[in-house]
Design a protein around this motif. Structure first.
Motif, PDB file in Angstrom:
ATOM      1  N   VAL A 164      18.327 -22.014 -67.936  1.00 25.42           N
ATOM      2  CA  VAL A 164      19.569 -22.780 -68.005  1.00 25.42           C
ATOM      3  C   VAL A 164      20.355 -22.338 -69.234  1.00 25.42           C
ATOM      4  O   VAL A 164      19.798 -22.206 -70.332  1.00 25.42           O
ATOM      5  CB  VAL A 164      19.271 -24.295 -68.071  1.00 25.42           C
ATOM      6  CG1 VAL A 164      20.548 -25.095 -68.310  1.00 25.42           C
ATOM      7  CG2 VAL A 164      18.590 -24.760 -66.789  1.00 25.42           C
ATOM      8  N   LEU A 165      21.650 -22.110 -69.057  1.00 27.78           N
ATOM      9  CA  LEU A 165      22.497 -21.646 -70.157  1.00 27.78           C
ATOM     10  C   LEU A 165      22.765 -22.777 -71.150  1.00 27.78           C
ATOM     11  O   LEU A 165      23.036 -23.914 -70.754  1.00 27.78           O
ATOM     12  CB  LEU A 165      23.830 -21.121 -69.604  1.00 27.78           C
ATOM     13  CG  LEU A 165      23.745 -19.858 -68.739  1.00 27.78           C
ATOM     14  CD1 LEU A 165      25.130 -19.469 -68.227  1.00 27.78           C
ATOM     15  CD2 LEU A 165      23.120 -18.701 -69.526  1.00 27.78           C
ATOM     16  N   ARG A 166      22.718 -22.426 -72.449  1.00 28.30           N
ATOM     17  CA  ARG A 166      22.955 -23.400 -73.514  1.00 28.30           C
ATOM     18  C   ARG A 166      23.902 -22.792 -74.542  1.00 28.30           C
ATOM     19  O   ARG A 166      24.080 -21.566 -74.593  1.00 28.30           O
ATOM     20  CB  ARG A 166      21.633 -23.789 -74.180  1.00 28.30           C
ATOM     21  CG  ARG A 166      20.629 -24.431 -73.221  1.00 28.30           C
ATOM     22  CD  ARG A 166      19.258 -24.582 -73.850  1.00 28.30           C
ATOM     23  NE  ARG A 166      18.670 -23.285 -74.138  1.00 28.30           N
ATOM     24  CZ  ARG A 166      17.836 -23.056 -75.158  1.00 28.30           C
ATOM     25  NH1 ARG A 166      17.510 -24.033 -75.986  1.00 28.30           N
ATOM     26  NH2 ARG A 166      17.334 -21.860 -75.352  1.00 28.30           N
ATOM     27  N   ASP A 167      24.479 -23.661 -75.397  1.00 33.27           N
ATOM     28  CA  ASP A 167      25.340 -23.142 -76.452  1.00 33.27           C
ATOM     29  C   ASP A 167      24.496 -22.714 -77.652  1.00 33.27           C
ATOM     30  O   ASP A 167      23.255 -22.770 -77.611  1.00 33.27           O
ATOM     31  CB  ASP A 167      26.422 -24.157 -76.839  1.00 33.27           C
ATOM     32  CG  ASP A 167      25.867 -25.415 -77.490  1.00 33.27           C
ATOM     33  OD1 ASP A 167      24.673 -25.433 -77.897  1.00 33.27           O
ATOM     34  OD2 ASP A 167      26.617 -26.399 -77.607  1.00 33.27           O
ATOM     35  N   GLU A 168      25.153 -22.298 -78.731  1.00 34.04           N
ATOM     36  CA  GLU A 168      24.417 -21.780 -79.893  1.00 34.04           C
ATOM     37  C   GLU A 168      23.564 -22.830 -80.582  1.00 34.04           C
ATOM     38  O   GLU A 168      22.647 -22.501 -81.344  1.00 34.04           O
ATOM     39  CB  GLU A 168      25.394 -21.161 -80.900  1.00 34.04           C
ATOM     40  CG  GLU A 168      26.366 -22.135 -81.542  1.00 34.04           C
ATOM     41  CD  GLU A 168      27.643 -22.326 -80.728  1.00 34.04           C
ATOM     42  OE1 GLU A 168      28.650 -22.781 -81.304  1.00 34.04           O
ATOM     43  OE2 GLU A 168      27.626 -22.008 -79.513  1.00 34.04           O
ATOM     44  N   HIS A 169      23.827 -24.104 -80.308  1.00 36.16           N
ATOM     45  CA  HIS A 169      23.033 -25.177 -80.917  1.00 36.16           C
ATOM     46  C   HIS A 169      21.928 -25.678 -79.989  1.00 36.16           C
ATOM     47  O   HIS A 169      21.172 -26.574 -80.364  1.00 36.16           O
ATOM     48  CB  HIS A 169      23.937 -26.346 -81.309  1.00 36.16           C
ATOM     49  CG  HIS A 169      25.037 -25.967 -82.250  1.00 36.16           C
ATOM     50  ND1 HIS A 169      24.798 -25.542 -83.545  1.00 36.16           N
ATOM     51  CD2 HIS A 169      26.383 -25.924 -82.076  1.00 36.16           C
ATOM     52  CE1 HIS A 169      25.949 -25.264 -84.130  1.00 36.16           C
ATOM     53  NE2 HIS A 169      26.926 -25.487 -83.272  1.00 36.16           N
ATOM     54  N   GLY A 170      21.855 -25.127 -78.781  1.00 38.83           N
ATOM     55  CA  GLY A 170      20.814 -25.531 -77.839  1.00 38.83           C
ATOM     56  C   GLY A 170      21.250 -26.581 -76.833  1.00 38.83           C
ATOM     57  O   GLY A 170      20.455 -26.983 -75.983  1.00 38.83           O
ATOM     58  N   PHE A 171      22.503 -27.045 -76.907  1.00 38.39           N
ATOM     59  CA  PHE A 171      22.986 -28.029 -75.943  1.00 38.39           C
ATOM     60  C   PHE A 171      23.326 -27.338 -74.628  1.00 38.39           C
ATOM     61  O   PHE A 171      23.805 -26.201 -74.601  1.00 38.39           O
ATOM     62  CB  PHE A 171      24.202 -28.775 -76.505  1.00 38.39           C
ATOM     63  CG  PHE A 171      23.867 -29.676 -77.658  1.00 38.39           C
ATOM     64  CD1 PHE A 171      23.392 -30.956 -77.439  1.00 38.39           C
ATOM     65  CD2 PHE A 171      24.017 -29.237 -78.968  1.00 38.39           C
ATOM     66  CE1 PHE A 171      23.076 -31.788 -78.499  1.00 38.39           C
ATOM     67  CE2 PHE A 171      23.703 -30.056 -80.039  1.00 38.39           C
ATOM     68  CZ  PHE A 171      23.222 -31.336 -79.814  1.00 38.39           C
ATOM     69  N   ILE A 172      23.097 -28.048 -73.527  1.00 37.88           N
ATOM     70  CA  ILE A 172      23.207 -27.458 -72.190  1.00 37.88           C
ATOM     71  C   ILE A 172      24.665 -27.377 -71.744  1.00 37.88           C
ATOM     72  O   ILE A 172      25.419 -28.358 -71.838  1.00 37.88           O
ATOM     73  CB  ILE A 172      22.382 -28.289 -71.183  1.00 37.88           C
ATOM     74  CG1 ILE A 172      20.899 -28.253 -71.567  1.00 37.88           C
ATOM     75  CG2 ILE A 172      22.582 -27.757 -69.760  1.00 37.88           C
ATOM     76  CD1 ILE A 172      20.037 -29.217 -70.778  1.00 37.88           C
ATOM     77  N   LEU A 173      25.047 -26.217 -71.247  1.00 31.41           N
ATOM     78  CA  LEU A 173      26.402 -26.006 -70.734  1.00 31.41           C
ATOM     79  C   LEU A 173      26.448 -26.421 -69.267  1.00 31.41           C
ATOM     80  O   LEU A 173      25.515 -26.157 -68.497  1.00 31.41           O
ATOM     81  CB  LEU A 173      26.797 -24.540 -70.870  1.00 31.41           C
ATOM     82  CG  LEU A 173      26.856 -24.002 -72.311  1.00 31.41           C
ATOM     83  CD1 LEU A 173      27.027 -22.492 -72.295  1.00 31.41           C
ATOM     84  CD2 LEU A 173      27.982 -24.673 -73.085  1.00 31.41           C
ATOM     85  N   ALA A 174      27.547 -27.070 -68.882  1.00 35.56           N
ATOM     86  CA  ALA A 174      27.664 -27.532 -67.497  1.00 35.56           C
ATOM     87  C   ALA A 174      29.126 -27.603 -67.096  1.00 35.56           C
ATOM     88  O   ALA A 174      30.023 -27.722 -67.938  1.00 35.56           O
ATOM     89  CB  ALA A 174      27.022 -28.908 -67.345  1.00 35.56           C
ATOM     90  N   LEU A 204      16.384 -31.280 -77.075  1.00 34.88           N
ATOM     91  CA  LEU A 204      15.019 -30.905 -76.679  1.00 34.88           C
ATOM     92  C   LEU A 204      15.093 -29.977 -75.465  1.00 34.88           C
ATOM     93  O   LEU A 204      14.691 -30.329 -74.356  1.00 34.88           O
ATOM     94  CB  LEU A 204      14.211 -32.166 -76.357  1.00 34.88           C
ATOM     95  CG  LEU A 204      14.027 -33.136 -77.525  1.00 34.88           C
ATOM     96  CD1 LEU A 204      13.479 -34.479 -77.035  1.00 34.88           C
ATOM     97  CD2 LEU A 204      13.085 -32.540 -78.554  1.00 34.88           C
ATOM     98  N   THR A 205      15.614 -28.786 -75.689  1.00 38.94           N
ATOM     99  CA  THR A 205      15.888 -27.879 -74.562  1.00 38.94           C
ATOM    100  C   THR A 205      15.260 -26.501 -74.706  1.00 38.94           C
ATOM    101  O   THR A 205      15.548 -25.607 -73.894  1.00 38.94           O
ATOM    102  CB  THR A 205      17.411 -27.709 -74.406  1.00 38.94           C
ATOM    103  OG1 THR A 205      17.949 -27.166 -75.629  1.00 38.94           O
ATOM    104  CG2 THR A 205      18.092 -29.035 -74.105  1.00 38.94           C
ATOM    105  N   GLY A 206      14.419 -26.290 -75.700  1.00 36.48           N
ATOM    106  CA  GLY A 206      13.838 -24.967 -75.907  1.00 36.48           C
ATOM    107  C   GLY A 206      13.076 -24.456 -74.709  1.00 36.48           C
ATOM    108  O   GLY A 206      13.021 -23.237 -74.463  1.00 36.48           O
TER     109      GLY A 206
END
Length: 558
Positions: free
Chosen positions: A483-493, A475-477
């Motif tokens: 905030v940077l995310r991967d191609e599936h929408g998961f948050i990079l950290a 739920l990151t749209g």
């Protein structure tokens, strides 16, 4: 006009159009019963019915109704006949003159009259109190149990009714469900002036009717906190799943001014689980609801604020402050933010499923529907732990439970202990290499078309219940552009931001991002929303605690 005293006590109502007689009856009733009962006085049938409907909506109990026979517009028998629809369990007494005794006798058949009293009733010790004592004792021995203060009137196959029930249950709000097709449901609809065309009807603890309420209004009216107490905090936690609750507990317990913001209900997907058996410290297992309730109370004990039904739509870095914006245009700011937004179940794209969602097709466990599955055939789509836990729970009452799995078996995505339990359950079967081709029904799920992935053959089966667990999407749209995310929408950290040995271009600090820190300094991520996370309750709680440790490190160096 009805008059009343302490609203906390059970009601004795008296109705008489003669003000002098009305006051005299109320006086004698209060003298004998005033310490234990609330005496409500009305001077017309209409005003008395209005008072009864208001009492009904508030959930108050009415033990005895005394009504004078000779009243204009609406006589005592006509009034008691309508009062019977509002409070069928109340004992009914007709006050009448000697000349009207035949009418009183006839009323025994019309309104199931319990007694009639001749006026005057002096002395009350001989002619009034003995009758009332017997009626009150009979009422106390009857099924007059008080209901929880929040009431929901709806339809079994109404998607919105299902959503409201799930919202209340997951937020630990006690409520009583009434079908709009049953007598008590119809009485509540009538008391609220509704015809049942718009459902659900929610009656708040204050007796106010809410028709088709949206989550924010419902939350505010049933006592859930929806507005932050302050404008600025040390830490804002977004998301109330295991990671968010873990962060709130550790943040508040370590002295940070902490507020947790949840869009629907605390617990996340784990909160919908019927049984979690591999969580450390619970050898006999624990339900998601129990774990959520304990964690929520623990966070509150340490002073964390918990806001419910608040949707976050934006995140901004304004100097040293991190501003969180809500869908209603308001905002709250903090030194730091932990993103624990979790994931939502993916939707089944088979034709017919969208139209039947909430009407036999459910995403997640939807535990409020479990009791309705008793004796029925249930289908569960998915092969991971959440599907297996739901299968075991529903199998206790369902006639049969069928797991539909796209893969060759359950071993690829389900824990071994669950596979063993499913193998041993006599009424659970697994159909491998099978998917849902389409769902059918008029207003509710009635049939499913299943397709064999290998052969392409289809089969039409009768089905009233289908629960879907086919993976999850973050739920990151709302974080686009921040905030940077991967191609599936998961948050990079953390390390995922520095895969090439360098921090992202927007990073302005001399140090590298901390392990759970995003590309925005002071904004951390924990739990399922993080790229490459373990997707387990224990790891989510651990990440929530670790994120708080890193928040302290960030604040010390800011």
């Amino acid at each position: 006009m009805a008059q009343a005293s302490d609203a906390a006590r059970t009601v004795i109502m008296t109705v008489d159009d003669d003000p002098g007689v009305s006051r005299a009856v109320a006086r004698d009733l209060r003298r004998r019963y005033g310490e234990s009962y609330r005496v409500v006085r009305a001077e017309s049938g209409e005003s008395a019915l209005d008072a009864l409907r208001e009492l009904k909506l508030r959930g108050d109990l009415v033990a005895v109704i005394l009504a004078d026979y000779r009243m204009p517009q609406m006589n005592g028998i006509e009034f008691l006949e309508q009062a019977l629809d509002v409070y069928p369990g109340a004992r009914r007494v007709l006050l009448t003159a000697y000349a009207d005794t035949n009418a009183a006798i006839d009323a025994i058949n019309v309104v199931d009259l319990d007694h009639y009293l001749l006026k005057p009733w002096d002395p009350p010790e001989e002619k009034l109190y003995p009758v009332l004592d017997d009626l009150l004792e009979a009422w106390r021995c009857s099924d007059f149990r008080p209901v929880p203060s929040t009431k929901v009137v709806g339809h079994r196959w109404s998607a919105r009714s299902s959503d409201v029930r799930e919202f209340l249950a997951r937020n630990q709000v006690p409520y009583r469900w009434y079908s709009a097709d049953e007598p008590e449901g119809r009485r509540l609809l009538s008391a609220a002036g509704q015809d049942g065309n718009r459902l659900p009807l929610v009656i708040t603890p204050d007796g106010d009717p809410l028709v088709e309420p949206e989550a924010p209004e419902l939350a505010a009216r049933v006592g859930l906190a929806t507005t932050p107490a302050e404008d600025f905090y040390d830490l804002v936690v977004i998301g109330g799943g295991p990671a968010g609750l873990g962060a709130a507990v550790y943040g508040a317990s370590e002295g940070l001014r902490t507020v947790l913001v949840e869009r629907s209900a605390t617990g996340g997907q784990a909160g919908q689980s019927s049984r979690i058996e591999n969580y450390l410290g619970f050898p006999d297992g624990v339900s998601g609801a129990q774990l959520t309730d304990r964690a929520r109370r623990q966070a509150a004990k340490f002073g964390a604020e918990i806001l419910t039904a608040r949707e976050v739509t934006g995140l901004e870095a304004n100097g040293a402050a991190r501003t969180v914006r809500f869908s209603d245009g308001s905002a709250v700011a903090a030194h730091s933010v932990i993103l624990a937004t979790g994931v939502s179940y993916r939707q089944l794209e088979a034709p017919g499923c969208d139209d039947l969602t909430g009407c036999g097709v459910f995403y997640g466990s939807a535990l409020t529907e479990a009791s309705s599955c008793q004796g029925h055939d249930v289908y569960i789509v998915g092969g991971a732990n959440s599907a297996g836990q739901a299968a075991m729970y529903l199998s206790r009452g369902a006639k049969s439970v069928t797991l539909l799995v796209r893969g060759p078996d359950l071993s690829a995505s389900m824990s071994y202990y669950l596979i063993q339990q499913i193998d041993e359950a006599p009424n659970i079967s697994v159909r491998a290499r099978t998917v849902v081709e389409s769902a059918h029904g008029s207003g509710r799920l009635e049939q499913l078309t299943l397709r064999d992935v290998d052969t392409g053959e289809t089969e039409l089966v009768d089905a009233q219940w289908m629960f879907v667990f086919i993976g999850a999407a973050p739920l990151t749209g709302w974080l686009d552009g921040t905030v940077l995310r991967d191609e599936h929408g998961f948050i990079l950290a953390g390390p995922d931001l520095t895969a090439d040995g360098r921090p992202p271009a927007s990073w302005e600090l001399d140090r590298a991002p901390y392990h759970l820190e995003t590309n925005v300094p002071g904004v951390f991520v924990a739990g399922d929303a993080r790229a490459e996370s373990a997707k387990r309750v224990a790891s989510a709680v651990g990440e929530g605690a670790m994120a708080v440790m890193l928040v302290h490190r960030y604040l010390e160096q800011s």
